[in-house]
Design a protein around this motif. Sequence first.
Motif, short mmCIF file in Angstrom:
data_model
loop_
_atom_site.label_atom_id
_atom_site.label_comp_id
_atom_site.label_asym_id
_atom_site.label_seq_id
_atom_site.Cartn_x
_atom_site.Cartn_y
_atom_site.Cartn_z
N GLU A 70 0.81 -1.21 0.00
CA GLU A 70 0.00 0.00 0.00
C GLU A 70 0.85 1.26 0.00
O GLU A 70 0.50 2.26 -0.65
CB GLU A 70 -0.94 0.01 1.20
N LYS A 71 1.96 1.26 0.74
CA LYS A 71 2.80 2.45 0.80
C LYS A 71 3.43 2.76 -0.55
O LYS A 71 3.51 3.92 -0.96
CB LYS A 71 3.87 2.29 1.88
N LEU A 126 -4.42 5.63 3.48
CA LEU A 126 -3.23 6.44 3.17
C LEU A 126 -3.70 7.52 2.21
O LEU A 126 -4.15 7.23 1.10
CB LEU A 126 -2.14 5.57 2.54
N ASP A 153 -7.41 8.32 -1.69
CA ASP A 153 -7.06 7.51 -0.52
C ASP A 153 -6.82 6.07 -0.93
O ASP A 153 -7.60 5.50 -1.70
CB ASP A 153 -8.19 7.52 0.51
N LYS A 202 0.72 4.20 -2.76
CA LYS A 202 0.51 5.62 -2.44
C LYS A 202 1.59 6.49 -3.08
O LYS A 202 1.30 7.55 -3.65
CB LYS A 202 0.52 5.82 -0.93
#
Length: 356
Positions: free
Chosen positions: A177-178, A352, A211, A181
């Motif tokens: 996920e990071k 995020l 998001d 993002k």
Amino acid sequence: MNELVATYKLTTPLFMAGADQTGAEMRAPSIKGALRFWYRAIALSQLGSWQEVQEKERKIFGSSKTGQGRFLITVERKGLSSSKTFDFKHDQAGIVYLGYGLKDAQRKYFEPGASITVKLLFKPGSGEETVEPVMKALIALGLFGGLGARARNGLGSVAITSLQIDGVEKWDNPKDEKELKKKIAEFVQSLAPLPAELPAYTAFSAQTRIDVAGADRDPVKLLDDIGKKMMVYRRDIKSDSALIRKFLSGGDISAHPYRVAFGLPHNYFFKSDGNKANVNAVQRERRAGPLFIHVHALAGGRYAAVLTLLPAEFLPAEEQIKITGSGRDKKLPCRVDYGVIEKFMLQFPNRLEVRP
């Protein structure tokens, strides 16, 4: 000649059809149409006005006025399932909600998992000013969008897995996920400077919000969970229900429901007395919602949800909202509050957030 080759993974059920809406068909014109949409969304920041975007779009993608566009498109499919009728199970209330109308229409679909490769071969002399925005449209489709019916609601999500320019790979898949993002933030930064004002149509601007809203190993369950959250959230906007009940009982109202921000039309039905109300625009049958749901493929068989809010002028200045029910109607000024959608995005505690 410049060749762009983008490969996507189909992550959620795809409802795409041709002339026969009861069947399922993977169509290059439909994919080209999706690319046109995302081209418009990213081009405003560089071209400055809707008129200039339209003019450039016609030259690149083609039109009846300008003739053939600047590229030829072909589509390859690997692992595409045979079409089948989707099983709208009772425990998938979120999918039923996001796919409103598909169950009753008995639309057929393609299962997730297929690889879709889109090849664009540009005409000689197209130049970077033509190729680069189309490349960004290919990326936007694979980061935020989907194909077919209810694509804004996450069905038909396609996650970009490869992007080649003249045979050279230009894309690294995000592992978690990071990293996703970070990819999204880099893409949004590449569109700068973004318009500060609310755009005249659906496009990236300084008011865009994105998001990464959770992950799961089951992409359909992930989408179903989002649908359930949206269903509960919209149902629990009690002031809207009270407003409509007041209207149906003959009372005067001075504002439209908040949930108009999610798109038009939307309807009300009260089981207690069987009363119904319809909320629409006076001159337009529908206004698509500004929230885009996308399910993205990560490493290790995991998937992440991406929620993208692209606020724009909701309706033309002269347009009004019309509420109809109990043999009467009421016309009201359109005053949409996109904060209602942002509040929904806050329902995901581990999100995020990306802001321009």
